[in-house]
Design an enzyme around this catalytic site. Sequence first.
Site, PDB file in Angstrom:
ATOM      1  N   HIS A 183       3.066   4.070   4.506  1.00  0.00           N
ATOM      2  CA  HIS A 183       4.266   4.733   3.974  1.00  0.00           C
ATOM      3  C   HIS A 183       5.423   4.346   4.890  1.00  0.00           C
ATOM      4  O   HIS A 183       5.214   4.169   6.098  1.00  0.00           O
ATOM      5  CB  HIS A 183       4.170   6.254   4.050  1.00  0.00           C
ATOM      6  N   ASP A 201       5.436   6.243   8.065  1.00  0.00           N
ATOM      7  CA  ASP A 201       4.316   6.036   8.998  1.00  0.00           C
ATOM      8  C   ASP A 201       4.722   4.945   9.973  1.00  0.00           C
ATOM      9  O   ASP A 201       4.391   4.994  11.147  1.00  0.00           O
ATOM     10  CB  ASP A 201       3.047   5.489   8.325  1.00  0.00           C
TER      11      ASP A 201
HETATM   12  C1  XUL Z   1      -2.679  11.859  -0.774  1.00  0.00           C
HETATM   13  C2  XUL Z   1      -2.859  10.398  -0.887  1.00  0.00           C
HETATM   14  C3  XUL Z   1      -1.762   9.554  -0.345  1.00  0.00           C
HETATM   15  C4  XUL Z   1      -1.493   8.321  -1.112  1.00  0.00           C
HETATM   16  C5  XUL Z   1      -0.296   7.535  -0.647  1.00  0.00           C
HETATM   17  O1  XUL Z   1      -3.713  12.604  -1.281  1.00  0.00           O
HETATM   18  O2  XUL Z   1      -3.868   9.936  -1.363  1.00  0.00           O
HETATM   19  O3  XUL Z   1      -2.054   9.273   0.975  1.00  0.00           O
HETATM   20  O4  XUL Z   1      -2.579   7.463  -1.090  1.00  0.00           O
HETATM   21  O5  XUL Z   1       0.860   8.293  -0.655  1.00  0.00           O
END
Ligand code: XUL
Length: 446
Positions: A109, A112
């Site tokens: 992300h 992150d």
């Molecule tokens: C949350 C989840 C996230 C997504 C990316 O449950 O799975 O980490 O994969 O935003």
Amino acid sequence: MSNDFFIGTREYFPGLGRIPFEGIGSDNPLAFKHYDAGKRIGEKTMAEHLRFAVCYWHSFCNAGHDPFGPGTRAYPWDAPATAMGRAEARVDAAFEFFSKLGVPYYCFHDIDLAPDASDVGEYERNLRHMVALAKERQQATGVKLLWGTANLFSHPRYMNGASTNPDFAVVARAAVQVKAALEATVELGGENYVFWGGREGYASLHNTDMKRELAHMGRFLTMARDYGRSIGFDGVFLIEPKPMEPMKHQYDFDSATVVGFLREHGLDQDFKLNIEANHATLSGHTFEHDLQVASDAGLLGSIDANRGNPQNGWDTDQFPVDLYDTVAAMLVVLRQGGLQPGGLNFDAKVRRESTDPQDLFLAHIGGMDAFARGLEVAHALLTASPMEGWRQRRYASFDQGAGRDFEDGRSTLADLRDLAAQAGEPKQRSGRQEVYENLFNQYLLR
Ligand code: XUL
Ligand code: CO
């Protein structure tokens, strides 16, 4: 220890080199027992079939906090005093880890990778700085980006949703992050871009205009698609279904819901689905079910590989170790000819009680071995066992004659009535579920 595996100023996992494949005779916890990257399974190597990715957030940004207490882990990359110092240490630790583990991909992300900031310019500068560092490390190690995404759920501004927020100012603020995360993904050669609609849903229908919010989500994703394509993103956009948590109800409930949404909004040429095991089980399905629904729609793009806990009704994000599940998943993947350009991303975290940096290796080794074995068994079931033939023959009455006419739309309801009247009561045919289950175990155990 050679420094082939780290390009920063320090080694974060000292004493560890590249994780070797030692086979099932080995009791070395830091060796693969089944994942042998170059081993051929059918047309491709294990590495090409499985396309493993490590996720940045659970392994490098999460110290193990839960609703009852703070994090339990003090990783060395969390030591620097500033947020940017920690981000720079983290990218070194992460790439050292990816290389030593021998995974070809990672996922992140925006926040992150780089420190978040309320000021839009500062947020964008932070991300650009960290993307440049990540790009250098990608080039030095050969590790690639499976997908990027924007975190549109942690900051309190998104408490009522991001693209589905009832306040347009928040929708616009979400665009800042999606635009920047798309640019980062393109800069890093990301092969996919994910939308997980964390807070795209509602806590109460009393205050929610669901129809309007869903229309906004369709509009927003269309804009993101158009912007991504305009800056040269030629990969796959992915939506990751999840029915609940953090919201009471989330709009991307499950595969079937998302397939319908994509088709309704004309997005099914650019978007596919990223199916997460623990999300599928939260929606009351099996992992295998949601994979199959997506695959049957031609929209299975990628997988977040993890597992839930049968006792708990929440998203425990555990590492996948259940061979029955990995065989079932790989059957769906192999039947559709693979996941490329998607992959298997370990959206999984070590337990709060697992506090050694080495536990990150042990967890990923277990997950990779479980999927490697799942791949081998699924391949054998499809190519060497009678399973596919049995399943096809179950439908043999549709292969010719009146059954074929029915499938091809050449008969009417009245035609069917006349056929049935002539044929009399259909002969009973066993579904033979047990023989499939026995075959599954026979191939798993041999
Ligand atoms: C949350 C989840 C996230 C997504 C990316 O449950 O799975 O980490 O994969 O935003
Ligand atoms: Co996920």
